[in-house]
Design an enzyme around this catalytic site. Sequence first.
Site, mmCIF file in Angstrom:
data_model
loop_
_atom_site.group_PDB
_atom_site.id
_atom_site.type_symbol
_atom_site.label_atom_id
_atom_site.label_comp_id
_atom_site.label_asym_id
_atom_site.label_seq_id
_atom_site.Cartn_x
_atom_site.Cartn_y
_atom_site.Cartn_z
ATOM 1 N N PHE A 149 8.660 5.618 -6.415
ATOM 2 C CA PHE A 149 9.568 5.831 -5.213
ATOM 3 C C PHE A 149 9.788 4.486 -4.439
ATOM 4 O O PHE A 149 11.044 4.588 -3.762
ATOM 5 C CB PHE A 149 8.768 7.037 -4.457
ATOM 6 C CG PHE A 149 7.716 6.319 -3.442
ATOM 7 C CD1 PHE A 149 8.161 5.625 -2.149
ATOM 8 C CD2 PHE A 149 6.390 6.367 -3.626
ATOM 9 C CE1 PHE A 149 7.319 5.228 -1.358
ATOM 10 C CE2 PHE A 149 5.531 5.905 -2.930
ATOM 11 C CZ PHE A 149 5.760 5.437 -1.572
ATOM 12 N N LYS A 173 13.766 8.101 -15.913
ATOM 13 C CA LYS A 173 13.137 9.056 -15.233
ATOM 14 C C LYS A 173 12.786 8.493 -13.693
ATOM 15 O O LYS A 173 11.714 8.162 -13.571
ATOM 16 C CB LYS A 173 12.026 9.619 -16.013
ATOM 17 C CG LYS A 173 11.619 11.060 -15.837
ATOM 18 C CD LYS A 173 11.351 11.448 -14.326
ATOM 19 C CE LYS A 173 10.027 11.026 -13.941
ATOM 20 N NZ LYS A 173 9.583 10.971 -12.464
ATOM 21 N N GLU A 176 10.744 11.456 -8.328
ATOM 22 C CA GLU A 176 11.374 12.721 -7.852
ATOM 23 C C GLU A 176 11.224 12.785 -6.360
ATOM 24 O O GLU A 176 11.801 13.727 -5.774
ATOM 25 C CB GLU A 176 10.523 13.849 -8.433
ATOM 26 C CG GLU A 176 8.882 13.918 -7.830
ATOM 27 C CD GLU A 176 7.820 12.766 -8.605
ATOM 28 O OE1 GLU A 176 8.504 12.113 -9.133
ATOM 29 O OE2 GLU A 176 6.868 13.409 -8.527
ATOM 30 N N SER A 226 1.652 3.875 -10.185
ATOM 31 C CA SER A 226 0.250 3.665 -9.703
ATOM 32 C C SER A 226 -0.391 3.396 -11.070
ATOM 33 O O SER A 226 0.025 3.697 -12.105
ATOM 34 C CB SER A 226 -0.274 4.813 -8.980
ATOM 35 O OG SER A 226 0.149 5.859 -9.637
ATOM 36 N N CYS A 281 4.677 -3.071 -3.562
ATOM 37 C CA CYS A 281 3.617 -3.530 -4.602
ATOM 38 C C CYS A 281 3.318 -5.199 -4.288
ATOM 39 O O CYS A 281 2.260 -5.588 -4.795
ATOM 40 C CB CYS A 281 3.799 -3.230 -5.962
ATOM 41 S SG CYS A 281 5.348 -4.336 -6.433
ATOM 42 N N GLU A 383 -6.059 0.765 -3.399
ATOM 43 C CA GLU A 383 -4.655 0.670 -2.686
ATOM 44 C C GLU A 383 -4.532 1.562 -1.665
ATOM 45 O O GLU A 383 -4.478 2.919 -2.093
ATOM 46 C CB GLU A 383 -3.566 0.587 -3.802
ATOM 47 C CG GLU A 383 -2.327 0.410 -3.379
ATOM 48 C CD GLU A 383 -1.277 0.335 -4.659
ATOM 49 O OE1 GLU A 383 -1.247 1.168 -5.353
ATOM 50 O OE2 GLU A 383 -0.232 -0.642 -4.636
HETATM 51 P P1 NAD Z 1 3.499 7.103 -9.120
HETATM 52 O O1 NAD Z 1 2.544 6.594 -10.240
HETATM 53 O O2 NAD Z 1 2.886 8.392 -8.527
HETATM 54 O O3 NAD Z 1 4.876 7.566 -9.913
HETATM 55 C C1 NAD Z 1 5.434 6.769 -10.942
HETATM 56 C C2 NAD Z 1 6.147 7.561 -11.641
HETATM 57 O O4 NAD Z 1 5.323 8.134 -12.557
HETATM 58 C C3 NAD Z 1 7.147 8.577 -11.078
HETATM 59 O O5 NAD Z 1 8.451 8.727 -11.745
HETATM 60 C C4 NAD Z 1 6.432 9.937 -11.189
HETATM 61 O O6 NAD Z 1 7.135 11.048 -11.390
HETATM 62 C C5 NAD Z 1 5.737 9.621 -12.471
HETATM 63 N N1 NAD Z 1 4.354 10.483 -12.523
HETATM 64 C C6 NAD Z 1 3.538 10.944 -11.457
HETATM 65 N N2 NAD Z 1 2.475 11.378 -11.834
HETATM 66 C C7 NAD Z 1 2.643 11.450 -13.088
HETATM 67 C C8 NAD Z 1 1.480 12.054 -14.155
HETATM 68 N N3 NAD Z 1 0.351 12.736 -13.727
HETATM 69 N N4 NAD Z 1 2.010 11.793 -15.426
HETATM 70 C C9 NAD Z 1 2.916 11.134 -15.684
HETATM 71 N N5 NAD Z 1 3.895 10.692 -14.987
HETATM 72 C C10 NAD Z 1 3.644 10.842 -13.500
HETATM 73 O O7 NAD Z 1 3.729 6.049 -8.209
HETATM 74 P P2 NAD Z 1 4.674 6.048 -6.953
HETATM 75 O O8 NAD Z 1 3.568 6.852 -5.791
HETATM 76 O O9 NAD Z 1 5.926 6.574 -7.072
HETATM 77 O O10 NAD Z 1 4.842 4.523 -6.640
HETATM 78 C C11 NAD Z 1 3.941 3.720 -5.961
HETATM 79 C C12 NAD Z 1 2.838 2.964 -6.840
HETATM 80 O O11 NAD Z 1 3.623 2.128 -7.509
HETATM 81 C C13 NAD Z 1 2.022 2.127 -6.081
HETATM 82 O O12 NAD Z 1 0.492 1.874 -6.646
HETATM 83 C C14 NAD Z 1 2.632 0.780 -6.219
HETATM 84 O O13 NAD Z 1 1.948 -0.426 -6.169
HETATM 85 C C15 NAD Z 1 3.187 0.808 -7.587
HETATM 86 N N6 NAD Z 1 4.202 -0.039 -7.934
HETATM 87 C C16 NAD Z 1 4.036 -1.251 -8.915
HETATM 88 C C17 NAD Z 1 4.898 -2.278 -8.934
HETATM 89 C C18 NAD Z 1 4.704 -3.302 -9.880
HETATM 90 O O14 NAD Z 1 5.636 -3.921 -10.368
HETATM 91 N N7 NAD Z 1 3.323 -3.329 -10.205
HETATM 92 C C19 NAD Z 1 5.997 -1.941 -8.327
HETATM 93 C C20 NAD Z 1 6.379 -0.993 -7.285
HETATM 94 C C21 NAD Z 1 5.415 0.024 -7.288
#
Ligand code: NAD
Length: 498
Positions: A149, A173, A176, A226, A281, A383
């Site tokens: 997000f 994808k 959401e 994450s 991040c 985090e």
């Molecule tokens: P998230 O892991 O909750 O979601 C990321 C994606 O995974 C979304 O599209 C979501 O729909 C999907 N998802 C969520 N739960 C899932 C599941 N159980 N099974 C399969 N898919 C699933 O992350 P977020 O809250 O949207 O974003 C924040 C996180 O992203 C933080 O941990 C941040 O550090 C990380 N991030 C990392 C970078 C990097 O380049 N290392 C960059 C930006 C954000």
Amino acid sequence: MRAIRNFVNGKSASASSGRAGRVYNPNTGAEQAEVAFSTARDVDAAVQAAAAAFPAWAATNPQRRARVLFAFKQLVEANMDELAHLLSSEHGKVIADSKGDIQRGLEVIEFACGIPHALKGEYTEGAGPGIDVYSMRQPLGVCAGITPFNFPAMIPMWMFGVAIACGNTFVLKPSEKDPSVPVRLAELMLEAGAPVGVLNVVHGDKEAVDAIIAHPEIRAISFVGSSDIAHYIYNHGTANHKRVQAMGGAKNHGVVLPDADMDQVVKDLVGAAYGSAGERCMALPVVVPVGKNTADELRERLIPEIERMKVGISTDEGAQYGPVVSAAHKAKIEDYIALGVKEGAELVRDGRGFKLQGYEDGFFVGPTLFDKVTTEMRTYQEEIFGPVLQIVRAETFEEALALPSQHQYGNGVAIFTRNGRAAREFASRVNVGMVGINVPIPVPVAYHTFGGWKRSAFGDTNQHGMEGVKFFTKVKTITQRWPEGLTDDSSFVIPTMR
Ligand code: NAD
């Protein structure tokens, strides 16, 4: 209620799970739209559209593909205000920061516009008698991106910009929580001249993600989110013979040596720790001052900066940061603050219970500062992803170097000093993927490459730059000769170039 729909084969499309996510305006806390979640069938429709578009797109010469990206860049720039407002209204970051999000994505598009040069192969004339060897990079086919997000414009562009430039077709994808901008980007790609099916968007949650992981036609998955989900996607995607790059969470440290320019450090730190409500991040949620005097001075200087800070709605031009993305995320951050107190860290400024007048239901968290945080605390190890800065005091350079090096995450790190030799040694020895020297948020420029180490990334290939081109292509190596008549007898030993 506004409905946010999939974008498949150049058209708006429905999703059939019967389940939907709620999209909020984090400034007011009000629900503003619904996003229907996709099933495996919906994902398959997008993959089939991408597969049908692939042969012609892959056969389009790279210069023509680049022209589509040039046109896309111009369209995004022409629509910058609309896109930034849409982004802020779902994410909560201030408008200037949303423009930065879009601009950093566009820089990857600019890099991808140079794809004819980046795709040039290698050639060796005369590798053997009358033998030449050359290599070429070919697209993989249908590729997928799953995005978080916190950068709903930049991260999709990191992925589809490079993938599509290389001749692949794409299924995105997006998160959401703020799904509207990715759909607008796909519409603009179509307007820029990308054939239908080249870029498709499917919305959803785990069900849609699992369908992507299982789909036999998808050749590669690029994920950012994450760490636990990144690990899951890496394990299952590679088990299904897909190429996977999966970037995860972070806990970036800023090390402050006693000789640093403290005025600059304080300015840099508050921006890097609290900007975008800490939902980056590459934020700097941990600061490591070396020596007691450095720590005491830093703390004293941070307090007035925090008190002056203006938290406001995302359209408030005077606000430094806005609300966090959801009520659940606000509650999670506030729980971490409570845990920090319980674990024995000193709460210097408490952002819990922050209310903005007129926006009492918005998802705001005030700037929070902890001092005397130690390594065994969960609030240090995990985090938080909110406007919470933690001071971890170190006595020596070695101790400060060990902290980010031994942390489970290894995305980014910064060192603040006037001593070039110390900075050089730190950069060389620290066990982290991206390093800033007097640069608080060292996100590499688009033609370099982005990626962390340890639990911040699974897989071997980074995002964008030549690493991105490598991820989204496969190498073919050709060994050729054009003999005149029969030259050799049959050989039963391995050919060598003696
Ligand atoms: P998230 O892991 O909750 O979601 C990321 C994606 O995974 C979304 O599209 C979501 O729909 C999907 N998802 C969520 N739960 C899932 C599941 N159980 N099974 C399969 N898919 C699933 O992350 P977020 O809250 O949207 O974003 C924040 C996180 O992203 C933080 O941990 C941040 O550090 C990380 N991030 C990392 C970078 C990097 O380049 N290392 C960059 C930006 C954000």
